[in-house]
Design a protein around this motif. Structure first.
Motif, PDB file in Angstrom:
ATOM      1  N   SER A   1      42.311  40.642  29.314  1.00 47.69           N
ATOM      2  CA  SER A   1      42.092  42.159  30.124  1.00 47.69           C
ATOM      3  C   SER A   1      42.410  41.728  31.261  1.00 47.69           C
ATOM      4  CB  SER A   1      40.490  41.477  30.016  1.00 47.69           C
ATOM      5  OG  SER A   1      39.459  42.532  31.008  1.00 47.69           O
ATOM      6  N   MET A   2      42.301  40.194  31.888  1.00 44.92           N
ATOM      7  CA  MET A   2      42.340  39.021  33.433  1.00 44.92           C
ATOM      8  C   MET A   2      44.235  39.905  33.272  1.00 44.92           C
ATOM      9  SD  MET A   2      40.711  35.654  33.501  1.00 44.92           S
ATOM     10  CE  MET A   2      38.706  35.874  32.918  1.00 44.92           C
ATOM     11  N   ARG A   3      44.778  39.808  32.668  1.00 47.08           N
ATOM     12  CA  ARG A   3      46.674  39.766  32.258  1.00 47.08           C
ATOM     13  C   ARG A   3      46.215  41.577  32.237  1.00 47.08           C
ATOM     14  NH1 ARG A   3      48.563  39.609  26.843  1.00 47.08           N
ATOM     15  NH2 ARG A   3      47.505  41.646  26.498  1.00 47.08           N
ATOM     16  N   ASP A   4      45.763  42.744  31.631  1.00 49.78           N
ATOM     17  CA  ASP A   4      46.099  43.665  31.571  1.00 49.78           C
ATOM     18  C   ASP A   4      45.911  44.574  32.852  1.00 49.78           C
ATOM     19  OD1 ASP A   4      46.472  43.517  28.903  1.00 49.78           O
ATOM     20  OD2 ASP A   4      45.019  44.311  28.522  1.00 49.78           O
ATOM     21  N   VAL A   5      44.770  43.976  33.851  1.00 48.16           N
ATOM     22  CA  VAL A   5      44.371  44.738  35.663  1.00 48.16           C
ATOM     23  C   VAL A   5      45.348  43.889  36.171  1.00 48.16           C
ATOM     24  CG1 VAL A   5      42.421  45.142  34.251  1.00 48.16           C
ATOM     25  CG2 VAL A   5      42.742  42.604  35.304  1.00 48.16           C
TER      26      VAL A   5
END
Length: 679
Positions: free
Chosen positions: A418-422
């Motif tokens: 999730s951190m990567r995707d945002v």
């Protein structure tokens, strides 16, 4: 106290611009800060008001970054730099119109959290808002450290109620419900609850709901105090812990008698492990949470009836309402991403009532509930941020070891993705590196989850701008993995795949092209021709071919693969949408401008439906659609599309993002074309 705070702020002048509300948990610091902020805003004395939950450094940086994105078009992909931009924006500048602002940093747990990179003199910076004659900072904290004083900061002590205030509070609360209790009983009850506002509010709610007299409540309270003192005199927080826990115990017993009977206690157990500042309702009402409620329903009354095994979603919501009624939680369904808030003292008292074994099991249940609520794709950035905060809180409350029993819980990987995707790829890289260390510590160096965490750490290093580092990291993982697993083990295959991909990204196209054909064959044989990993490997092999110059072969492979993607996943699945974007782009590379433009227009409708108009991936497709309009001869339509797109790019991505710069450049080019057509 509100009047005193107002006078303190107003009387401080420019010498004292930062007020620090300090006091023990449960005395109302946050309520006072909220009252001051609402009053200042409603009176028209502010242009900008920012409220940040400051329980750790990360949410402060995230809160500042969000403000910077909205106020000064900062880059959302670099939260730390965006936070710096926001603080710089607050600093008054000669010749500019003054901006009146208030920043509230609520619940500062560690004063050191307000200094970023303290050991790096080149990157060190303070998260304290700057001194400004037009700005004010209000902090709430349980700390009284010297670091919170000085530099124009003033400590404002928020204490317990006096006896008169406590009795007045109980009297007024009861009178509103036509209840009248003897003053001596309310005085004694106030004293026994230590004049703590939070405990008094729970007692008032209990008396109102149950109809008990204050004398009867005191008798019950005395029994619980004795029991808790014997069991855990030192485990609960603050000197008010025992009366608070006793009041909590009575309140939860009462809540458990409300319909649906017996669900309030197991619901509070779950909420006590998550983020005190806001839990999405779906986490506490989803299938995993309802299974927990059904399995741990409290037996109440002298002859408890057997309740149905299943718990419905409406019953889970009613359990939240029962807890809300007894002031054990704040339940606000209109804010679904932060629908449930629980005071940290109540959370602590709840956790301290659980045995280590139960707490450990409950931790994995909470992790299951978070994972079940996490969507595969994240069109709602606020929901994703809340889920990440709740995952962090869970690890802090139960300890990371609880989530590494025999295997690493998947919610830990989901939080990193999730951190990567945002766009927080640096944060994601650090998260996976820490996850790899923890897996090594609790599961051992040869456990498969240790290798999975290591390969995620390496791939996010590439996504953070270091493809060569990703290649080196993946080579190390592969070398260690092959010592204990075959080249065809599923994890070995995935590491081989990521290694081939990042070799291509690092410029070693020959190595990538040499590895992919064998990889695709192995994926088909081991996973099957329709497995997502097989289809993804085929797609990346084709795009590597295109990067190497063989556009025709790449396009033929991608078109055939697209048919398989649609058959297996459907036209709107994230895998299919990504692949359709690749097909459209390579059609354009192959010279089929009309085909590429039509494909991007069709794709845009589906992207908007799946992700929203302003998702970063949708913005990328909108850029391609605008380009297609120009290439097909309508320069004016291209200018209109790029003009609208640039406004959204600036707002969502910021002025320095590569896609924003590319959009600005393309707009200038097509404006030139449009002017040329007009001459």
């Amino acid at each position: 106290m509100a009047d005193r705070l107002q006078a303190t702020v107003d009387g401080g002048g420019t010498a004292v611009l930062r007020q620090v509300l300090t006091g023990m948990g449960g005395v109302g610091k946050t309520q006072l800060a909220a009252d001051y902020a609402h009053t200042a805003w409603d009176d028209g004395g502010l242009d900008v008001l920012v409220w940040v939950t400051a329980s750790a450094q990360s949410p402060v940086v995230t809160g500042y970054a969000q403000a910077a994105i909205e106020l000064c078009r900062a880059d959302p992909d670099d939260p730390e730099q965006a936070a710096r931009s926001f603080l710089a924006w607050l600093t008054p500048k000669a010749g500019q119109r003054p901006c009146r602002w208030l920043i509230v940093l609520d619940d500062v747990a560690e004063p050191a959290d307000l200094i970023v990179n303290p050991d790096d003199p080149h990157n060190r910076f303070s998260l304290w808002p700057p001194a400004s004659p037009y700005g004010r900072t209000l902090v709430t904290t349980r700390r009284r450290d010297a670091a919170l004083t000085g530099e124009g900061r003033r400590l404002v002590e928020v204490g317990l109620f006096t006896e008169a205030e406590a009795v007045a509070y109980l009297t007024t609360s009861l009178a509103a419900h036509r209840r009248d209790e003897p003053a001596d009983q309310l005085t004694a009850l106030s004293r026994e609850l230590g004049y703590l506002p939070l405990a008094l509010s729970q007692a008032a709610a209990y008396l109102i709901d149950s109809g008990e007299t204050a004398a009867a409540y005191r008798d019950l309270l005395a029994d619980r105090v004795t029991e808790l003192t014997d069991l855990a005199p030192d485990a609960l927080p603050d000197e008010q812990a025992v009366p608070l826990a006793a009041a909590w115990s009575l309140s939860i017993d009462r809540a458990d008698t409300l319909r649906p009977v017996g669900l309030a206690r197991p619901m509070l157990h779950l909420a006590a492990l998550l983020d005190a500042n806001g839990i999405p309702q779906e986490v506490l009402t989803g299938e995993a949470a309802r299974a927990h409620l059904a399995a741990h329903r409290t037996a109440t009354g002298p002859n408890p009836t057997v309740e149905p095994a299943l718990v419905s979603r409406p019953d889970a919501v009613r359990a939240l309402r029962a807890l809300n009624k007894l002031s054990l939680i704040d339940h606000t369904p209109t804010t679904p991403h932060h629908a449930v808030r629980v005071h940290q003292l109540i959370q602590r008292a709840t956790r301290d009532s659980l045995t280590p074994r139960v707490l450990d099991q409950l931790g994995r249940t909470a992790a299951d509930a978070l994972l079940a609520a996490w969507p595969d794709i994240e069109p709602d950035v606020h929901l994703a941020q809340s889920l990440r905060a709740n995952t962090t809180a869970l690890v802090n409350h139960v300890g990371e070891e609880a989530l590494f029993r025999s295997a690493a819980h998947q919610v830990l990987y989901r939080a990193g993705r999730s951190m990567r995707d945002v766009g927080q790829v640096s944060t994601a890289r650090d998260h996976f590196a820490q996850l790899a260390d923890a897996a090594h510590r609790y599961l051992g160096p040869d456990h498969i989850d240790t290798f999975i965490a290591r390969h995620h750490a390496a791939t996010t290093q590439g996504q953070a701008g270091d493809p060569a580092g990703a290649v080196n990291g993946l080579k190390d993982v592969l070398q260690d993995l092959l010592k204990i697993q075959s080249p065809e083990h599923p994890e070995t295959l995935r590491v081989r795949y990521f290694l081939a991909y990042w070799q291509g990204q690092a410029g070693n196209t020959d190595a990538s092209l040499a590895a992919f054909p064998m990889l695709v064959d192995d994926f088909k044989r081991i996973f099957g021709p329709r497995h997502p990993d097989t289809l993804t490997a085929r797609g990346d092999f084709a795009t590597t071919q295109a990067d190497a110059g063989d556009v025709a072969a790449a396009l033929a492979s991608l078109v055939g693969l697209l048919d398989d993607m649609v058959r297996v996943f459907g036209p709107h699945h994230p895998y299919t949408l990504t692949h359709r974007q690749n097909v459209a782009a390579i059609k354009g590379q192959a010279g089929d401008v009309a085909g590429a433009a039509a494909a991007f227009v069709e794709l845009l409708d589906d992207m908007v439906q799946a992700l929203g108009l302003n998702h970063p991936r949708t913005l990328k497709v909108r850029m391609n659609v605008a380009t297609g309009r120009g290439l097909l001869g309508d320069a004016h339509a291209a200018v209109a599309a790029f003009t609208e797109l640039l406004d959204d790019m600036l707002r969502v991505l910021g002025p320095d993002h590569p896609d924003t710069l590319a959009t600005r450049s393309k707009l200038a080019i097509w404006r030139d074309h449009a002017r040329g057509l007009g001459r």
